[in-house]
Scaffold this active site. Structure first.
Site, PDB file in Angstrom:
ATOM      1  N   ARG A  60       0.788  -1.251   0.000  1.00 29.68           N
ATOM      2  CA  ARG A  60       0.000   0.000   0.000  1.00 29.68           C
ATOM      3  C   ARG A  60       0.815   1.294   0.000  1.00 29.68           C
ATOM      4  NH1 ARG A  60      -4.031  -2.697  -1.981  1.00 29.68           N
ATOM      5  NH2 ARG A  60      -5.399  -3.768  -0.513  1.00 29.68           N
ATOM      6  N   ASN A 106       0.093  -1.794  -7.380  1.00 28.45           N
ATOM      7  CA  ASN A 106      -1.070  -0.882  -7.390  1.00 28.45           C
ATOM      8  C   ASN A 106      -1.062   0.102  -6.223  1.00 28.45           C
ATOM      9  OD1 ASN A 106      -1.606  -2.929  -5.558  1.00 28.45           O
ATOM     10  ND2 ASN A 106      -3.798  -2.985  -5.989  1.00 28.45           N
ATOM     11  N   ASP A 141      -1.694 -12.777  -1.413  1.00 30.75           N
ATOM     12  CA  ASP A 141      -2.559 -11.675  -1.852  1.00 30.75           C
ATOM     13  C   ASP A 141      -3.020 -10.869  -0.634  1.00 30.75           C
ATOM     14  OD1 ASP A 141      -3.964  -9.898  -3.373  1.00 30.75           O
ATOM     15  OD2 ASP A 141      -5.478 -11.318  -4.083  1.00 30.75           O
ATOM     16  N   HIS A 162      -7.009  -3.341   4.285  1.00 24.94           N
ATOM     17  CA  HIS A 162      -7.922  -2.205   4.075  1.00 24.94           C
ATOM     18  C   HIS A 162      -8.299  -1.634   5.435  1.00 24.94           C
ATOM     19  CE1 HIS A 162      -8.588  -2.610  -0.210  1.00 24.94           C
ATOM     20  NE2 HIS A 162      -8.753  -3.908  -0.068  1.00 24.94           N
TER      21      HIS A 162
END
Lengths: 313, 431
Positions: free
Chosen positions: B59, B89, B302, B306
């Site tokens: 992140r 990402n 994975d 969050h």
């Protein structure tokens, strides 16, 4: 009953009890003074994240006839359109003293989520969540079917009654809740629609017919329930054109002549006249559309009464 | 700290019980005379090659409210990892040499695990034009794996070019296989349960169609393909056939797809919302079988942290993803060892050495060969424990909460130094 989230929350006895109570409420609606003092001092919040004037008005009227205070909260133009979450909105309204939250939301499971998190403690009524369920619609449909098919409906179930639901079975919350509730009540439920809008798991049940003409012939239904075709299905290649849909799945004069003389026609409204239903069918003596609207208020009174009296006991 | 350790009575993957000696960060066959060692009683523990995760969302930069390279490194060390691969990402996207070098440097600063950045295949993960893959490969971050993970490289011409292009530096394209048009508004596995719940279906064919196409493109280009988070029985079969035909493909499966099924979506709790979605029991069985028989090469977490506000919502509004670094070993033990169907050698391969080989990490996955850097994980297969939502990750979207787990990482040794010791995280490896 603490909440009403799904038609599956009701077993047969509970469903019949609710329908019978709705018959009592219906009698109230026929009186000169259409009001009961039962829910005086209670607050019902209509929390509508999707536009649905009919459902909202129906709940509002139901609450008012029981003397509850009603707050209508429409998401459009409110804090929600500025990004406020379901959680914050619900907590805010509960802090103002809501006893029941009637929730309409575009996200499937939102009512379930509201009821099963620690976000709020109010009773929750699912007034339509995404393409999941719309249990009060199924209750008002069941009430209408029972009245139309059975002379003295109180205490009765729907055994032996054949219902054909026609339209978008994949996305319709009305279809889902009706499939569950009408089956619970003993009816034989068949469905019909384009294969693009019929989920495979439903097709394997053996009660799916792809063409309406076949379905009418094979099922010989006592009730035909036409679902509204949603605008977004038309633009996403679920079927080629509106004309083709109307031709194959629309209820029209010729099909009206082929269904039984006493077959009831139901539609949750608002109707797309000329698409899933033509004027001749919508205005025929078979059409139960206005009975559905009337019964909607009675059923919602019964639900609110059951939830709030359950709280007291 | 001497940096010299004698791990006494440890069980190695073959089942043999012996001592393992580390001197100045390296594995040695025998303790040198005249050198002092810290002696540790390791009876009951199994030593494995330090785990290598091919698929970690750290992140940072951009989403530091979910995770940072430092917090993700702590969680990784606690999970037995000595190397992790940071997915691209981020914001900005890791699509330039500058960003991948920044991520690698943050990993060095944290000093608990080797952080190997993955580079984006296309600029901004947009699927429109190739990112500067060569610059990332030749940067200090030495990128070998390229992925638009989160998005699928769905344009077949672009995917072909990417496969061809990475051959120049022995790169591999790691594909997030998801046909976008077949998964519009997809919320969970397509099937009877999705219909009942009224949630948009994610059909298996959307994964399998892309894998089938990519296998053919890989054969055509003679390149190397890695398939991320395989989730269906059909995908396993496609990869099995491709390997038999000699196509250079590797594949990963996540711990959650090895253990959890779509039934968990029934309560609409978004902690179980993940992409690709949890599937059926039959898929879980096929994934386990593929992992055991060698069709699937690695378990990759994975790990997708969050913050609470992204999950404390209705299902559709919630973010996809779940954390998994600290529970991966326990899942691997359950599937491979406790099932009685495989062994610790295979476990070491799927948790470490296969991933190191795919990424070309010379210092990882070497196990006990003398002279190699000591990157080792020591586990207690008998320790049973209950995962809590709070881990060393900054986020709590942990779907393993409430499950009883058997087998737990006890120590992690990164480059000859403890990064995690007796269930406690170090400040840095060795301190």
């Amino acid at each position: 009953m603490r909440h009403l989230l799904s038609a599956a929350d009701l077993d047969k006895d509970q469903a019949i009890k609710l329908l019978d109570l709705a018959e009592d409420m219906s009698d109230v609606n026929d009186r000169e003074i259409k009001k009961l003092p039962t829910l005086r001092g209670k607050t019902v919040v209509n929390l509508f994240f999707e536009d649905s004037t009919r459902t909202r008005i129906s709940f509002e009227l139901a609450a008012k006839r029981l003397s509850a205070d009603v707050i209508n909260f429409a998401a459009k133009g409110s804090s929600v359109s500025k990004g406020e979450s379901l959680k914050d909105t619900a907590q805010t309204l509960e802090a103002m003293g809501a006893d029941v939250i009637v929730l309409r939301h575009s996200s499937s499971g939102s009512a379930h989520r509201l009821a099963h998190t620690d976000w709020v403690g109010s009773a929750i009524v699912n007034a339509g969540d995404g393409s999941h369920e719309h249990p009060t619609q199924a209750l008002l449909d069941a009430m209408t079917i029972r009245q139309g098919a059975i002379k003295h409906p109180r205490g009765k179930d729907l055994t032996g009654i054949k219902v054909l639901i026609v339209g978008d079975l994949s996305h319709s919350r009305v279809a889902r809740s009706n499939l569950i509730l009408l089956t619970t009540l003993g009816a034989e439920v068949h469905v019909c629609g384009p294969a693009t809008l019929a989920p495979a798991s439903l097709v394997s049940s053996g009660r799916v017919h792809f063409l309406l003409d076949d379905a009418i012939k094979l099922v010989n239904p006592d009730v035909v329930m036409m679902l509204r075709v949603q605008q977004e299905r038309m633009s996403d290649s679920f079927f080629p054109t509106e004309r083709e849909y109307a031709r194959i799945w629309g209820l029209n004069k010729s099909r009206l002549a082929r269904i039984g003389e006493n077959t009831q026609i139901l539609h949750p409204g608002p109707m797309n006249r000329g698409l899933e239903i033509d004027a001749a069918s919508a205005d025929s003596k078979n059409s139960m559309v206005l009975n559905q609207v009337r019964n909607g208020v009675a059923v919602r009174m019964a639900v609110l009464l059951t939830l709030l009296s359950g709280e007291a006991s | 700290m001497t940096g010299n350790y004698l791990l006494q009575g440890v069980t190695i993957t073959t089942g043999e019980v012996r001592d393992v000696v580390i001197e100045s960060g390296l594995i040695v066959d025998k303790a040198s005379t005249g050198t002092s060692h810290e002696v540790m009683d390791c009876s009951g523990l199994v030593v494995l090659p330090g785990f290598v995760d091919l698929h970690t969302h750290l992140r940072e930069p951009g989403f530091e409210q979910s995770e940072t390279v430092a917090s993700g490194s702590r969680s990784a060390a606690a999970g037995g990892y000595t190397a992790i691969h940071a997915m691209a990402n981020t914001f900005p996207v890791a699509d330039t040499a500058g960003v991948v070098e920044q991520v690698a440097r943050l990993g060095e600063d944290a000093g608990l695990v080797f952080v190997q950045p993955i580079g984006a295949v296309t600029v901004g993960l947009k699927g429109e034009q190739l990112a500067e893959l060569g610059a990332m490969a030749q940067s200090k971050a030495r990128v070998r794996i390229f992925s638009d993970d989160g998005n699928c490289v769905h344009d077949p011409a672009l995917m072909r070019r990417a496969l061809e292009y990475v051959k120049a530096f022995d790169g591999v394209v790691a594909q997030h296989a998801q046909e976008p048009r077949l998964t519009v508004n997809a919320q969970m596995n397509e099937g009877a349960l999705a219909t009942k719940l009224g949630l948009g279906g994610w059909p298996k064919v959307a994964e399998e169609a892309i894998i089938a196409r990519d296998l053919m493109l890989t054969e055509l280009t003679g390149s190397r393909l890695h398939v991320c988070h395989v989730s269906t029985a059909g995908s396993v079969e496609l990869i099995r056939q491709a390997k038999a035909r000699g196509i250079n493909v590797s594949a990963e499966v996540t711990p959650h797809h090895l253990l959890l099924t779509e039934d968990l979506a029934s309560g609409y709790d978004p902690v179980y919302k993940v992409n690709p979605p949890l599937r059926s029991t039959a898929d879980v069985e096929a994934l386990r079988e593929g992992l055991i028989d060698g069709t699937i090469d690695v378990i990759a977490t994975d790990h997708a942290p969050h913050p609470k506000e992204s999950k404390d919502t209705d299902w559709a509004s919630a973010a996809f993803g779940m954390v998994g670094l600290e529970t991966a070993y326990s899942v691997a033990q359950q599937v491979l060892i406790d099932s009685g169907k495989s062994n610790f050698e295979r476990l070491g391969a799927v948790m470490s050495s296969n991933a190191a080989a795919i990424s070309g990490l010379a210092q990882q996955g070497k196990y006990l060969s003398a002279g190699s850097a000591a990157n080792l994980t020591l586990v207690d297969p008998k320790d049973s424990w209950d995962p809590k939502p709070q881990t060393l990750s900054m986020s709590e979207n942990n779907p393993f909460t409430g499950l009883k787990m058997q087998g737990r990482v006890r120590h992690t040794i990164y480059n000859g130094q403890f990064s995690y010791r007796d269930l406690s995280i170090m400040q840095r490896a060795g301190s």
